[in-house]
Design an enzyme around this catalytic site. Structure first.
Site, mmCIF file in Angstrom:
data_model
loop_
_atom_site.group_PDB
_atom_site.id
_atom_site.type_symbol
_atom_site.label_atom_id
_atom_site.label_comp_id
_atom_site.label_asym_id
_atom_site.label_seq_id
_atom_site.Cartn_x
_atom_site.Cartn_y
_atom_site.Cartn_z
ATOM 1 N N ASP A 206 -11.452 90.435 5.985
ATOM 2 C CA ASP A 206 -10.934 91.276 7.277
ATOM 3 C C ASP A 206 -10.355 90.279 8.171
ATOM 4 O O ASP A 206 -10.832 89.671 9.185
ATOM 5 C CB ASP A 206 -12.406 91.719 8.402
ATOM 6 C CG ASP A 206 -12.118 91.980 8.980
ATOM 7 O OD1 ASP A 206 -11.345 92.642 9.970
ATOM 8 O OD2 ASP A 206 -12.987 91.776 10.220
ATOM 9 N N GLU A 456 -20.959 86.274 3.161
ATOM 10 C CA GLU A 456 -20.788 87.718 2.623
ATOM 11 C C GLU A 456 -20.528 87.518 0.805
ATOM 12 O O GLU A 456 -19.564 88.340 0.533
ATOM 13 C CB GLU A 456 -20.591 88.584 3.520
ATOM 14 C CG GLU A 456 -20.620 88.673 4.675
ATOM 15 C CD GLU A 456 -20.121 89.897 5.648
ATOM 16 O OE1 GLU A 456 -19.056 90.898 5.609
ATOM 17 O OE2 GLU A 456 -20.327 89.937 6.916
ATOM 18 N N TYR A 509 -24.463 93.502 12.491
ATOM 19 C CA TYR A 509 -23.463 94.094 13.673
ATOM 20 C C TYR A 509 -24.321 95.140 14.240
ATOM 21 O O TYR A 509 -23.605 96.037 13.792
ATOM 22 C CB TYR A 509 -22.219 94.638 12.649
ATOM 23 C CG TYR A 509 -21.867 93.194 12.876
ATOM 24 C CD1 TYR A 509 -20.607 92.080 13.659
ATOM 25 C CD2 TYR A 509 -21.175 91.902 12.083
ATOM 26 C CE1 TYR A 509 -19.991 91.852 14.157
ATOM 27 C CE2 TYR A 509 -20.450 91.536 11.692
ATOM 28 C CZ TYR A 509 -20.040 90.824 12.707
ATOM 29 O OH TYR A 509 -19.065 89.880 12.611
ATOM 30 N N GLU A 545 -23.489 85.640 12.456
ATOM 31 C CA GLU A 545 -22.242 86.959 12.920
ATOM 32 C C GLU A 545 -23.483 87.717 13.374
ATOM 33 O O GLU A 545 -24.513 87.855 13.437
ATOM 34 C CB GLU A 545 -21.362 87.295 11.635
ATOM 35 C CG GLU A 545 -20.345 86.260 11.135
ATOM 36 C CD GLU A 545 -19.475 87.341 10.310
ATOM 37 O OE1 GLU A 545 -19.380 88.078 10.240
ATOM 38 O OE2 GLU A 545 -19.314 86.107 9.716
#
Ligand code: GCB
Length: 667
Positions: A206, A456, A509, A545
């Site tokens: 990303d 990740e 998230y 994160e």
């Protein structure tokens, strides 16, 4: 007994994975030298930064320049060139979509003079801070060096390629193509467009695949026999009063090869005032130790009133009969790191990380080194009370590592492996090489407190186990003084890599990618996920994160996704979870995603890029920055007894006795 069709299928299935599992832990070529170029009595440095000439190759013919020998003469004689700044990503410099999204090779060249004096009795080196992704370099039409891997330096000796007291030409071909065996991985495909076919680069990570000569280009001289490598390891006595600096020096050059025993080094350590506090003369092995009494340890920002204390280590290399050969100076911070399955300590004191995931990213210059931006970023980090960041998702500039040392900002140093999947032998070798180059480059920085071996990775896949065992153990073999982590996003139940790490980092998230908008579904989920990781592996855990995309200036009350109110609320719900977790000693830190907004590939989930920044891309605070600042200083005050700034709280009202906070004394 006859096999049923389903058991046959199962056997084939297992066989497929068993074959895929056969990844060998092969030796990889290690890098050499690469000390940051510094001037001294024996060394000169000059930069080749500035405006270069630039050509974009035809995407359908990326090797044309090699076949047609564009490096043999000025690029402008082969193709029309445009001016291109170095360092900078080339993508956003022009107004052309074709350059922004270009896939494949581009070419740079420039002229430069080398002083006549450099041709006498010394060696000249050419060093790139980084080129993304693959670089081929020629000097005066002759091949000088080739390097694969973005974000990491490479160098080569060019003594024999240069013309002294005359004009020289340097030519660079840079290829940004990412495939399944590069680090990070990507895919190149040919697809139909309105004019016929076109080549497309795709990737799952990303952030925009910025490319070009991203960091400074240096020419520097060394004596014929010179200090090629310095490695330091530091330690403190029980009560932190005496420091030791273990050193190991490698020399390159004929004097060393011909008469190894005749070399020795004199090392001196100077404090910040320039007073010598330790000195030693090495034996011919150039390995030894210095002792600093009444030492000032290197402490992180807000963990001590004098953070980032650096000494200067001066190394003077002598040949027999006291002939001075070379001098190199290195900043050294004296500190210890230790960790168990419940804690992580610096200088014997538990660390609680208050940090960020970041990107090297800015408009126009992309990922190009920018000293003004770097200085601003460190001022913002200090303003907000952070004590750490992760170099997500690749190694950051050497200049920023030096800044982190000076300011006492702790770094989780990440290699460029992102979203790693399709584990294969070539990928493993390159992944290990990226870590070798990273550890080699950064091992002497006191700010580096942990290595992150991936972001990740698809660690639910069967062969992730063996793959990450190899990667983690290899990293440990390079440096056993720092713990190893990886930022993991698969659920803890599926993960197969965590057992090879020392510290577990997880990305999640809540209220954004999962249960979008549900602020009431954050706190308990964070607590139980962190607890799940700790239960599974019995290791310290940090959240690497969390966050929410936020459009600066969008205000919606009650909080709604993308608004400044929503980001603030998401943070607050996480803070509550972190405070519950902090009571468990094994929870060691919180890292917001992201420090600032940054550019990504084009997708309908991104408005001009990823907007999870606490700061805008122009480095101004969003509303949540003020909340985060209050938390980070409140934590600093509670955990590390730091002073808090006078302007932390805005005066509200004199309502003594109530819970209203109106100045920092209320903390
Ligand atoms: C992640 C990635 C990071 C992304 C972030 C996001 O998990 O590690 O690279 O930018 O999520 O905002 O989606």
């Amino acid at each position: 007994m006859a096999f049923s069709l389903s058991s046959l299928f199962l056997v084939c299935y297992i066989l497929k994975f068993t074959l895929a599992l056969i990844i060998l832990n092969k030796e990889i070529e290690t890098s050499r030298g690469m000390l940051y170029p510094r001037e001294s009595e024996t060394r000169e440095v000059r930069t080749l930064d500035g405006i270069w000439n630039f050509v974009r190759s035809d995407e359908t013919n990326p090797t044309q320049g090699i076949r047609d020998g564009w490096f043999k003469d000025d690029l402008s004689k082969s193709m029309p060139t445009i001016p291109m700044p170095v360092p900078a990503s080339y993508n956003d410099i022009t107004t052309e979509q074709t350059l922004r999204d270009h896939v494949g090779t581009v070419w740079y060249d420039r002229k430069f003079f080398v002083p006549r004096s450099w041709g006498q009795d010394q060696r000249v080196w050419l060093r790139f801070g980084s080129v993304h992704y693959e670089a081929y370099v020629w000097i005066n039409g002759r091949s000088a060096v080739k390097h694969e891997m973005g974000h990491l330096p490479f160098e080569t000796e060019v003594t024999h390629l240069l013309k002294y007291g005359a004009e020289n030409r340097i030519t660079v071909m840079c290829d940004n193509a990412l495939i399944q065996t590069t680090v990070p991985q990507g895919k190149i495909s040919e697809v139909a467009n309105d004019e016929g076919v076109t080549i497309i680069q795709s990737y799952t990570f990303d952030f925009f695949n910025y490319a070009g000569i991203h960091r400074s280009v240096h020419l520097y001289t060394t004596p014929k026999t010179f200090i090629e490598e310095v490695e330091v390891k530091t330690n403190l006595s029980q009560n932190n009063s005496v420091g030791t600096v273990d050193y190991s020096i490698t020399v390159n050059g004929t004097a060393a090869n011909e008469a190894e025993n005749t070399l020795l080094a004199r090392l001196q350590i100077y404090n910040r005032e320039g007073v010598q506090v330790a000195n030693v003369t090495s034996d011919s092995k150039l390995v030894g130790s210095l002792q600093v009494d009444n030492v000032k340890p290197w402490w992180p920002y807000l963990m001590h009133s004098d953070p980032g204390y650096l000494y200067e280590l001066e190394i003077r290399l002598y040949a027999a009969k006291e002939q001075l050969l070379d001098v190199y100076r290195l900043k050294v911070g004296i500190r210890t790191l230790s960790w168990t399955n419940t804690t992580f300590l610096i200088n014997g004191k538990p660390i609680y990380f208050r940090g960020f995931g970041r990107h090297e990213d800015a408009d126009v210059r992309g990922r190009g080194l920018d000293n003004a931006l770097m200085a601003r970023d460190f001022n913002l980090l200090k303003w907000i009370g952070a004590n750490a960041y992760r170099t997500s998702h690749y190694p950051y500039s050497e200049e920023s590592m030096q800044f982190a040392d000076q300011h006492g900002i702790m770094i989780i140093d990440e290699c460029p492996s992102v979203d790693t999947e399709n584990f294969n032998q070539v990928l493993l070798d390159r992944h290990k090489s990226s870590l070798e180059q990273l550890v080699h480059r950064d091992r002497n920085h006191p700010s580096v407190v942990m290595w992150s071996i991936a972001n990740e990775p698809r660690t639910g896949q069967v062969n992730a186990d063996t793959y990450f065992q190899f990667v983690a153990n290899y990293t440990r073999s390079l440096d056993s003084t720092r713990p190893i982590t990886a930022a993991i996003a698969v659920p803890s139940n599926d993960d197969k890599a965590g057992r090879h790490l020392d510290i577990i980092s997880f990305n999640r998230y809540n209220a954004w990618y999962s249960n979008t908008g549900r602020l009431d579904m954050v706190t308990q989920r964070v607590i139980s996920e962190a607890t799940g990781w700790n239960k599974k592996y019995d290791k310290p855990v940090l959240m690497s994160e969390y966050g929410a995309d936020t459009l600066e200036g969008l205000h919606l009350q009650p909080a709604f996704v993308w608004s400044e109110e929503f980001q603030t609320e998401v943070f607050s719900r996480h803070f509550k979870a972190f405070d519950a977790l902090r009571r468990q000693k094994w929870f060691i830190g919180e890292f917001v995603w992201n420090f600032a907004d940054f550019k990504t590939a084009q997708t309908y989930t991104r408005v001009g890029g990823n907007k999870k920044g606490v700061f805008t891309r122009a480095r101004q605070p969003k509303a949540a920055a003020h909340l985060l600042r209050q938390r980070y200083f409140a934590l600093g005050r509670e955990v590390d007894q730091c002073n808090v700034p006078n302007d932390l709280f805005t005066y509200i009202a004199d309502v003594g006795g109530s819970n209203v906070k109106h100045d920092s004394a209320d903390l």
